[in-house]
Motif scaffolding. Structure first.
Motif, PDB file in Angstrom:
ATOM      1  N   MET A   1       0.854  -1.164   0.000  1.00 40.69           N
ATOM      2  CA  MET A   1       0.000   0.000   0.000  1.00 40.69           C
ATOM      3  C   MET A   1       0.905   1.233   0.000  1.00 40.69           C
ATOM      4  O   MET A   1       1.862   1.307   0.756  1.00 40.69           O
ATOM      5  N   SER A   2       0.594   2.166  -0.849  1.00 36.39           N
ATOM      6  CA  SER A   2       1.454   3.335  -0.978  1.00 36.39           C
ATOM      7  C   SER A   2       1.196   4.320   0.160  1.00 36.39           C
ATOM      8  O   SER A   2       0.174   4.279   0.856  1.00 36.39           O
ATOM      9  N   LEU A   3       2.130   5.201   0.342  1.00 36.27           N
ATOM     10  CA  LEU A   3       2.019   6.215   1.385  1.00 36.27           C
ATOM     11  C   LEU A   3       0.851   7.157   1.102  1.00 36.27           C
ATOM     12  O   LEU A   3       0.169   7.600   2.032  1.00 36.27           O
ATOM     13  N   GLN A   4       0.591   7.425  -0.158  1.00 33.29           N
ATOM     14  CA  GLN A   4      -0.515   8.296  -0.519  1.00 33.29           C
ATOM     15  C   GLN A   4      -1.850   7.650  -0.156  1.00 33.29           C
ATOM     16  O   GLN A   4      -2.761   8.326   0.319  1.00 33.29           O
ATOM     17  N   ALA A   5      -1.985   6.357  -0.352  1.00 32.60           N
ATOM     18  CA  ALA A   5      -3.223   5.668   0.025  1.00 32.60           C
ATOM     19  C   ALA A   5      -3.402   5.676   1.536  1.00 32.60           C
ATOM     20  O   ALA A   5      -4.522   5.844   2.031  1.00 32.60           O
ATOM     21  N   LEU A   6      -2.316   5.485   2.284  1.00 36.23           N
ATOM     22  CA  LEU A   6      -2.410   5.556   3.741  1.00 36.23           C
ATOM     23  C   LEU A   6      -2.809   6.945   4.211  1.00 36.23           C
ATOM     24  O   LEU A   6      -3.598   7.097   5.144  1.00 36.23           O
ATOM     25  N   TRP A   7      -2.239   7.959   3.574  1.00 39.01           N
ATOM     26  CA  TRP A   7      -2.571   9.328   3.952  1.00 39.01           C
ATOM     27  C   TRP A   7      -4.034   9.649   3.646  1.00 39.01           C
ATOM     28  O   TRP A   7      -4.701  10.307   4.437  1.00 39.01           O
ATOM     29  N   SER A   8      -4.548   9.173   2.527  1.00 43.56           N
ATOM     30  CA  SER A   8      -5.959   9.426   2.203  1.00 43.56           C
ATOM     31  C   SER A   8      -6.879   8.676   3.169  1.00 43.56           C
ATOM     32  O   SER A   8      -7.948   9.169   3.521  1.00 43.56           O
ATOM     33  N   LEU A   9      -6.459   7.496   3.625  1.00 42.46           N
ATOM     34  CA  LEU A   9      -7.227   6.765   4.638  1.00 42.46           C
ATOM     35  C   LEU A   9      -7.249   7.538   5.941  1.00 42.46           C
ATOM     36  O   LEU A   9      -8.287   7.634   6.608  1.00 42.46           O
ATOM     37  N   PHE A  10      -6.118   8.109   6.337  1.00 44.26           N
ATOM     38  CA  PHE A  10      -6.050   8.909   7.554  1.00 44.26           C
ATOM     39  C   PHE A  10      -6.928  10.148   7.444  1.00 44.26           C
ATOM     40  O   PHE A  10      -7.614  10.517   8.402  1.00 44.26           O
ATOM     41  N   GLN A  11      -6.935  10.787   6.288  1.00 44.98           N
ATOM     42  CA  GLN A  11      -7.746  11.988   6.111  1.00 44.98           C
ATOM     43  C   GLN A  11      -9.233  11.658   6.114  1.00 44.98           C
ATOM     44  O   GLN A  11     -10.050  12.460   6.559  1.00 44.98           O
ATOM     45  N   ALA A  12      -9.594  10.479   5.647  1.00 44.32           N
ATOM     46  CA  ALA A  12     -11.007  10.098   5.610  1.00 44.32           C
ATOM     47  C   ALA A  12     -11.518   9.720   7.002  1.00 44.32           C
ATOM     48  O   ALA A  12     -12.655  10.033   7.347  1.00 44.32           O
ATOM     49  N   HIS A  13     -10.697   9.039   7.789  1.00 43.37           N
ATOM     50  CA  HIS A  13     -11.114   8.569   9.119  1.00 43.37           C
ATOM     51  C   HIS A  13     -10.008   8.840  10.141  1.00 43.37           C
ATOM     52  O   HIS A  13      -9.378   7.906  10.646  1.00 43.37           O
ATOM     53  N   PRO A  14      -9.782  10.093  10.507  1.00 40.38           N
ATOM     54  CA  PRO A  14      -8.645  10.359  11.403  1.00 40.38           C
ATOM     55  C   PRO A  14      -8.837   9.789  12.811  1.00 40.38           C
ATOM     56  O   PRO A  14      -7.900   9.268  13.407  1.00 40.38           O
ATOM     57  N   GLY A  15     -10.048   9.855  13.324  1.00 39.64           N
ATOM     58  CA  GLY A  15     -10.293   9.347  14.672  1.00 39.64           C
ATOM     59  C   GLY A  15     -10.085   7.852  14.777  1.00 39.64           C
ATOM     60  O   GLY A  15      -9.539   7.352  15.769  1.00 39.64           O
ATOM     61  N   ARG A  16     -10.497   7.128  13.762  1.00 43.61           N
ATOM     62  CA  ARG A  16     -10.353   5.671  13.780  1.00 43.61           C
ATOM     63  C   ARG A  16      -8.890   5.253  13.722  1.00 43.61           C
ATOM     64  O   ARG A  16      -8.462   4.356  14.441  1.00 43.61           O
ATOM     65  N   ILE A  17      -8.118   5.906  12.884  1.00 42.37           N
ATOM     66  CA  ILE A  17      -6.709   5.561  12.742  1.00 42.37           C
ATOM     67  C   ILE A  17      -5.956   5.863  14.044  1.00 42.37           C
ATOM     68  O   ILE A  17      -5.153   5.051  14.515  1.00 42.37           O
ATOM     69  N   VAL A  18      -6.234   7.006  14.649  1.00 44.38           N
ATOM     70  CA  VAL A  18      -5.562   7.361  15.909  1.00 44.38           C
ATOM     71  C   VAL A  18      -6.023   6.428  17.022  1.00 44.38           C
ATOM     72  O   VAL A  18      -5.228   6.031  17.878  1.00 44.38           O
ATOM     73  N   ASN A  19      -7.285   6.043  17.009  1.00 44.19           N
ATOM     74  CA  ASN A  19      -7.781   5.101  18.014  1.00 44.19           C
ATOM     75  C   ASN A  19      -7.157   3.714  17.819  1.00 44.19           C
ATOM     76  O   ASN A  19      -6.916   3.000  18.798  1.00 44.19           O
ATOM     77  N   ASP A  20      -6.888   3.324  16.587  1.00 39.47           N
ATOM     78  CA  ASP A  20      -6.169   2.069  16.344  1.00 39.47           C
ATOM     79  C   ASP A  20      -4.760   2.123  16.923  1.00 39.47           C
ATOM     80  O   ASP A  20      -4.256   1.129  17.451  1.00 39.47           O
ATOM     81  N   LEU A  21      -4.129   3.280  16.832  1.00 39.77           N
ATOM     82  CA  LEU A  21      -2.814   3.453  17.443  1.00 39.77           C
ATOM     83  C   LEU A  21      -2.915   3.315  18.966  1.00 39.77           C
ATOM     84  O   LEU A  21      -2.060   2.692  19.595  1.00 39.77           O
ATOM     85  N   ALA A  22      -3.973   3.878  19.554  1.00 40.33           N
ATOM     86  CA  ALA A  22      -4.179   3.735  21.000  1.00 40.33           C
ATOM     87  C   ALA A  22      -4.404   2.275  21.368  1.00 40.33           C
ATOM     88  O   ALA A  22      -3.898   1.807  22.402  1.00 40.33           O
ATOM     89  N   LEU A  23      -5.121   1.548  20.540  1.00 43.70           N
ATOM     90  CA  LEU A  23      -5.328   0.124  20.790  1.00 43.70           C
ATOM     91  C   LEU A  23      -4.006  -0.639  20.740  1.00 43.70           C
ATOM     92  O   LEU A  23      -3.763  -1.522  21.569  1.00 43.70           O
ATOM     93  N   PHE A  24      -3.144  -0.286  19.802  1.00 34.58           N
ATOM     94  CA  PHE A  24      -1.831  -0.918  19.732  1.00 34.58           C
ATOM     95  C   PHE A  24      -1.035  -0.677  21.013  1.00 34.58           C
ATOM     96  O   PHE A  24      -0.447  -1.602  21.571  1.00 34.58           O
ATOM     97  N   PHE A  25      -1.018   0.571  21.492  1.00 34.67           N
ATOM     98  CA  PHE A  25      -0.296   0.879  22.731  1.00 34.67           C
ATOM     99  C   PHE A  25      -0.901   0.138  23.920  1.00 34.67           C
ATOM    100  O   PHE A  25      -0.176  -0.337  24.798  1.00 34.67           O
ATOM    101  N   ALA A  26      -2.220   0.034  23.964  1.00 34.01           N
ATOM    102  CA  ALA A  26      -2.869  -0.670  25.072  1.00 34.01           C
ATOM    103  C   ALA A  26      -2.545  -2.161  25.049  1.00 34.01           C
ATOM    104  O   ALA A  26      -2.275  -2.755  26.100  1.00 34.01           O
ATOM    105  N   LEU A  27      -2.569  -2.752  23.874  1.00 35.74           N
ATOM    106  CA  LEU A  27      -2.221  -4.174  23.773  1.00 35.74           C
ATOM    107  C   LEU A  27      -0.761  -4.425  24.139  1.00 35.74           C
ATOM    108  O   LEU A  27      -0.447  -5.384  24.848  1.00 35.74           O
ATOM    109  N   ALA A  28       0.126  -3.562  23.667  1.00 40.49           N
ATOM    110  CA  ALA A  28       1.544  -3.726  23.990  1.00 40.49           C
ATOM    111  C   ALA A  28       1.789  -3.552  25.486  1.00 40.49           C
ATOM    112  O   ALA A  28       2.516  -4.342  26.103  1.00 40.49           O
ATOM    113  N   GLY A  29       1.182  -2.543  26.088  1.00 38.83           N
ATOM    114  CA  GLY A  29       1.354  -2.321  27.519  1.00 38.83           C
ATOM    115  C   GLY A  29       0.743  -3.426  28.357  1.00 38.83           C
ATOM    116  O   GLY A  29       1.337  -3.881  29.342  1.00 38.83           O
ATOM    117  N   GLY A  30      -0.438  -3.891  27.971  1.00 36.34           N
ATOM    118  CA  GLY A  30      -1.076  -4.984  28.697  1.00 36.34           C
ATOM    119  C   GLY A  30      -0.291  -6.274  28.609  1.00 36.34           C
ATOM    120  O   GLY A  30      -0.122  -6.987  29.605  1.00 36.34           O
TER     121      GLY A  30
END
Length: 94
Positions: A1-30
């Motif tokens: 997946m290209s960087l441009q496609a990732l960026w357009s996904l982030f622009q379309a759903h910014p809250g979901r992408i950032v929340n996925d990052l929070a889920l990653f941190f929670a899983l790693a910490g747990g």
């Protein structure tokens, strides 16, 4: 997946992408907290078994305790970071 496609996904759903990052941190910490707790229990069981045979010197216990404290702090820091990033993701939609 290209960087441009990732960026357009982030622009379309910014809250979901950032929340996925929070889920990653929670899983790693747990996982880190659970693994540290398991390692601590195994070390205590090993020390109990060794102390029945011969006395355990205290200089072998302190480095393990210090390492466990570090991993507990790091795990709780990951959990706190996950909570902060999750809170931030809820603010993106407003």
């Amino acid at each position: 997946m290209s960087l441009q496609a990732l960026w357009s996904l982030f622009q379309a759903h910014p809250g979901r992408i950032v929340n996925d990052l929070a889920l990653f941190f929670a899983l790693a910490g747990g996982w880190l907290l659970l693994a540290t707790r398991r390692r601590e229990r195994l070390a205590l069981a090993r020390l109990a078994a060794e102390s029945e045979v011969a006395p355990v010197p205290l200089d072998s216990v302190e480095p393990t305790a210090r390492m466990n404290r570090f991993f507990y702090r790091f795990g709780f820091a990951c959990m706190a970071l996950a909570m902060a990033v999750s809170w931030y993701s809820t603010q993106l939609g407003q």
